[in-house]
Design a protein around this motif. Sequence first.
Motif, short mmCIF file in Angstrom:
data_model
loop_
_atom_site.label_atom_id
_atom_site.label_comp_id
_atom_site.label_asym_id
_atom_site.label_seq_id
_atom_site.Cartn_x
_atom_site.Cartn_y
_atom_site.Cartn_z
N SER A 1 0.64 -1.52 0.00
CA SER A 1 0.48 0.26 0.30
C SER A 1 0.85 1.64 -0.11
CB SER A 1 -0.85 -0.20 1.12
OG SER A 1 -0.10 -0.03 2.44
N MET A 2 1.76 1.05 -0.01
CA MET A 2 2.67 2.64 -0.06
C MET A 2 3.64 2.47 -1.04
SD MET A 2 5.34 1.47 4.37
CE MET A 2 6.39 2.94 3.67
N VAL A 3 3.43 1.51 -1.85
CA VAL A 3 3.71 1.32 -3.26
C VAL A 3 3.52 2.50 -4.70
CG1 VAL A 3 5.27 0.65 -5.28
CG2 VAL A 3 6.04 0.30 -3.26
N ASP B 1 7.10 6.90 -7.91
CA ASP B 1 8.34 7.10 -6.76
C ASP B 1 9.50 6.39 -6.71
OD1 ASP B 1 6.01 7.83 -5.65
OD2 ASP B 1 5.95 6.50 -4.12
N VAL B 2 10.41 6.73 -5.89
CA VAL B 2 11.98 6.44 -6.02
C VAL B 2 12.06 5.54 -4.56
CG1 VAL B 2 14.26 6.55 -5.71
CG2 VAL B 2 12.98 7.72 -7.39
N VAL B 3 12.35 4.63 -4.04
CA VAL B 3 12.09 4.40 -3.02
C VAL B 3 13.56 3.08 -2.66
CG1 VAL B 3 9.86 3.63 -2.59
CG2 VAL B 3 11.55 1.84 -3.87
N LEU B 4 13.66 3.36 -0.93
CA LEU B 4 14.41 2.22 -0.93
C LEU B 4 14.54 0.98 -0.39
CD1 LEU B 4 17.72 2.01 0.11
CD2 LEU B 4 16.97 3.15 2.34
N ILE C 1 11.86 2.51 2.05
CA ILE C 1 11.44 3.71 2.23
C ILE C 1 10.99 4.43 1.53
CG2 ILE C 1 12.71 5.45 3.61
CD1 ILE C 1 14.38 3.99 5.11
N SER C 2 10.19 5.14 1.42
CA SER C 2 9.84 6.37 0.28
C SER C 2 10.29 6.69 0.05
CB SER C 2 8.16 6.40 -0.20
OG SER C 2 7.90 7.64 -1.15
#
Length: 428
Positions: free
Chosen positions: A72-74, A78-81, A105-106
């Motif tokens: 749900s966070m993606v 986005d650029v994410v770790l 982590i976004s």
Amino acid sequence: MASAFGWFGPLIDLSRASSHIGDFVQLLVFVHRSFPVQCKSSKRDITRTDIEVGDDTTPYFLVSLWQKNMASMVAAGDVVLLQNFKIAKYGDAVEARTVQWSSLISLVHPHHSLLSKAVEELVTGCRVGATTKDKLRRVIKWVQQSRSTICNIKLQSNQTQQIEHLARNWTVLEEERPRDCFSLIEVSQLTTTCKAVVCASIGEIVPLHSSRTLGDTKNEKIFISKRVYRTKDGNLVDDLICTGCQLCGSPLDSKFEQSAVPLICWKSSTRLHSICSIYRPFMLYLWDESDYMPVLVKNRIAEILFGNIKAGKVYSAYKEETHSQNLGPRNECKDKDTRERTVINPRSSSEGLPSANTSEVDKDLQSEDKHLPDKFNFYRVWVILLKMLLKQGKNSPLKFEINVDPSLDIESGKFEMVSAKMPCFGTK
């Protein structure tokens, strides 16, 4: 969502993922898109989320997220770790997947800021280490330099960004609108492959048989309208229902020549036939004031004509009725005796008072209930629908949608029915 376990592996480029099979790594990536995938296990169905990511070394890479809260966070763009992800290999495909202690982590969200802000401005706002910032700087530069191929961004006069869809590498076939034809003769004169819509009346149904003979034509055996009113025509069901594929409508029984049986089903993703009882392909003769036309009808469209009654239900009801008729003479005396007892011992007298032998009458009524049909007789309803459809000259026209392919002959589908519905004539 920071990791509570720390890092279990190095921060790597996607191009080096194949060198870390089975290891835990950290990935800093740009998200192209995400999509759910349904997985089946022995106990229950599980839904995971797959995300398609990329960096400055590999434009496309697959990551599987098994935690719902992480999925749900993606968001695309986005650029994410990705922390503590495990690299796995399935066949020739290498991918990353989550484990119990994985986290996400976004770093840059939403994706509009990738183009509206400078690289250093985006990197300075992220609380990560020097190595991670260096990787983030390279990914952001790659996204900005490749924006024409990633998201096709155009700057408008009011300095707003409009994100367009990815450029397609395939051709989208736009469905052509059917041609409205005023008569059957207009449909018959079409010289190009298309769909045509025309209003016409049903005249006759003729089954497609390879064993058709000239004698059948002379005796009118091939015309269903002449046979549907015969009470002892046992071949009616066999001539219109057979074993075949419910997807492509091809018969697979012995009445057809073996060369005519298709080996694969072009309407199935597995190219395998879905075998069941189907309506045998037949020619439906339509007519109007200008002309008449034979139209090929296959299984699914035949179901629409016959009130959405599937061939399997008709065939099962027909076999049950035939079986019960064969057992009829054995129970004839029992039925007669039951009717006589019911007349002698009615449930109530003329004054409305109950009769003295009520229990015996109740038993007789229960025995009569046993002779009532337990299931709806789809065969009899189907015969009634056939009779109604074939009332030549007494039915209103229907609106037919027909596939026209001039390269085929009549029985192969030069005119093939796609749908049939009641026409709606508007009034001004």
